[in-house]
Design a protein around this motif. Structure first.
Motif, PDB file in Angstrom:
ATOM      1  N   ALA A  69       1.793   4.172 -11.677  1.00  0.00           N
ATOM      2  CA  ALA A  69       1.522   3.215 -10.598  1.00  0.00           C
ATOM      3  C   ALA A  69       2.778   2.397 -10.329  1.00  0.00           C
ATOM      4  N   ALA A 126       0.497   7.253  -3.876  1.00  0.00           N
ATOM      5  CA  ALA A 126       1.237   7.680  -5.063  1.00  0.00           C
ATOM      6  C   ALA A 126       1.445   9.191  -4.993  1.00  0.00           C
ATOM      7  N   SER A 128       0.856  -1.189   0.000  1.00  0.00           N
ATOM      8  CA  SER A 128       0.000   0.000   0.000  1.00  0.00           C
ATOM      9  C   SER A 128       0.887   1.233   0.000  1.00  0.00           C
ATOM     10  N   SER A 148      -9.006  -0.397 -10.974  1.00  0.00           N
ATOM     11  CA  SER A 148      -7.875  -1.323 -10.978  1.00  0.00           C
ATOM     12  C   SER A 148      -6.837  -0.823 -11.969  1.00  0.00           C
ATOM     13  N   SER A 189      -4.254   6.963  -3.226  1.00  0.00           N
ATOM     14  CA  SER A 189      -3.778   5.774  -2.513  1.00  0.00           C
ATOM     15  C   SER A 189      -3.909   4.553  -3.417  1.00  0.00           C
ATOM     16  N   LEU A 190      -2.979   3.616  -3.249  1.00  0.00           N
ATOM     17  CA  LEU A 190      -2.938   2.415  -4.086  1.00  0.00           C
ATOM     18  C   LEU A 190      -2.714   1.201  -3.186  1.00  0.00           C
ATOM     19  N   TYR A 191      -3.527   0.150  -3.394  1.00  0.00           N
ATOM     20  CA  TYR A 191      -3.450  -1.044  -2.565  1.00  0.00           C
ATOM     21  C   TYR A 191      -3.445  -2.300  -3.447  1.00  0.00           C
ATOM     22  N   THR A 192      -2.730  -3.322  -2.974  1.00  0.00           N
ATOM     23  CA  THR A 192      -2.903  -4.666  -3.543  1.00  0.00           C
ATOM     24  C   THR A 192      -3.819  -5.433  -2.591  1.00  0.00           C
ATOM     25  N   SER A 235       0.773  -3.098  -9.400  1.00  0.00           N
ATOM     26  CA  SER A 235      -0.624  -3.338  -9.761  1.00  0.00           C
ATOM     27  C   SER A 235      -1.489  -3.370  -8.505  1.00  0.00           C
ATOM     28  N   LEU A 252      -0.958   7.600 -14.023  1.00  0.00           N
ATOM     29  CA  LEU A 252      -2.021   8.059 -13.131  1.00  0.00           C
ATOM     30  C   LEU A 252      -2.321   9.540 -13.318  1.00  0.00           C
ATOM     31  N   LEU A 280      -7.003   1.439  -6.789  1.00  0.00           N
ATOM     32  CA  LEU A 280      -6.847   2.818  -6.343  1.00  0.00           C
ATOM     33  C   LEU A 280      -7.889   3.158  -5.290  1.00  0.00           C
TER      34      LEU A 280
END
Length: 360
Positions: free
Chosen positions: A168, A72, A69, A90, A193-196, A171, A97, A174
């Protein structure tokens, strides 16, 4: 004055005496009626205790954690020219971005490229003259230095331009967008914010006494408050080597496939760590157990002559699963226990069996 107190006392004595006398009279009449007609029997529902294979588990409370997490952000300052994403979308690693206005940097880059043409020409001329001993070494080195400086400025400016395109880093999914087009941003300022989340981690704790019952790769079941009937399967990935010196608990991390996105980072979940099955344990319906501070008990019904009698039997209970309670001590398979009507019972009460639950 004392006469008034005496009169009041006598009046109160007569009133309370009448009340207590009436209650004593009614109690004696009730006792006579019970002796004449006997104690009424209680209608109850019952079930038979039985043997089943017991699936024990350890219970804990977990917290859902994203494997990766990040917020970005940008490494350079600038005004946002365009945004290429929507919140909750996704994205793939390297996907663009947002983009900052890089028109000034591109103009500088063209200026340095033009200077490079001149510096390359001068360097070539001075190199040829130096090789023919028609120019000094200092002039040759100076032309080479000018060429290298221009090449460095081009590389630096190109790097800044590249950094003005935010991509990003991995992968994932968002989160919320924190900026708008036209906004001026500084290095480190969050953009999105970006999370797997597939797979995803579930962190939970267990007392140190339970650590001997678990191991890496062991199966766990996860339940959420949003969908309590849905069981999500995972397995233990890591067991912390550090024990909290206050709670004496160890942190356990499980990894879970999350293709349906049922688990969200930060979510509170219930965790069951599955232990090896134990065959042939006694179970009864959960309704049969009366929980008491002095000990849990059931009413066991036995036949004496033509009557059924309910007696109190204290038991040691295990876990409750599917509305059935595991009995660790106090009962044997095949005993008849009361499942409804306990409130009217006492030890030794005569009962009438109204129904038998065979499918619990």
């Amino acid at each position: 004055m004392w006469k008034r107190f005496l009169i009041a006392f006598i009046v109160l004595l007569v009133i309370f005496g009448s009340i207590f006398g009436f209650k004593a009279y009614m109690a004696s009449k009730l006792k006579q009626a019970q002796m004449m007609h006997g104690t009424p029997k209680v209608y109850v529902s019952v079930a038979y205790s039985r043997l089943e294979n017991y699936q024990p588990y350890l219970e804990s409370i977990g917290n859902v954690v994203s494997i990766d997490s990040v917020n970005a952000t940008t490494q350079v300052s600038g005004q946002i020219e365009k945004i290429y994403f929507d919140s909750g979308e996704s994205v793939k690693k390297g996907q663009i971005l947002a983009k900052l206005d890089d028109s000034t940097q591109k103009a500088q880059l063209e200026q340095y490229k033009a200077q490079l043409i001149l510096d390359e020409f001068n360097y070539t001329q001075y190199k040829q003259l130096y090789e023919k001993n028609a120019s000094s070494k200092a002039s040759y080195i100076q032309s080479l230095s000018a060429l290298k400086q221009t090449q460095a400025l081009i590389a630096q400016t190109q790097s800044i331009i590249d950094k003005m395109t935010i991509k990003a880093p991995f992968s994932g999914i968002l989160g919320m967008r924190y900026v708008s087009v036209g906004q001026y941003v500084n290095p480190g300022q969050p953009i999105v914010s970006l999370y797997t989340i597939d797979p995803i981690y579930v962190d939970f704790t267990l007392p140190q006494n339970d650590l001997g019952n678990i191991g890496v790769g062991q199966k766990i079941e996860i339940h959420t408050d949003s969908d309590p009937n849905k069981t999500i399967i995972g397995k233990i990935k890591t067991i912390s080597i550090n024990i909290n010196n206050i709670s004496r608990n160890a942190t356990i991390r499980a990894i879970v496939n999350n293709k349906d996105n049922l688990l969200k980072p930060g979510m509170f979940v219930k965790v069951n760590i599955i232990l090896p099955k134990i065959p042939n344990v006694v179970v009864v319906p959960a309704l049969a157990i009366t929980y008491n501070p002095y000990g849990d008990f059931v009413y066991v019904v036995t036949k004496k002559g033509n009557e059924y009698i309910a007696n109190t039997v204290y038991v040691k209970t295990g876990q409750t699963q599917n509305n059935k309670v595991v009995i660790l001590k106090g009962l044997k398979s095949g005993q008849m226990v009361v499942t409804q009507g306990q409130l009217k019972l006492r030890n030794g009460s005569s009962v009438i069996i109204e129904s038998i639950d065979k499918d619990y």
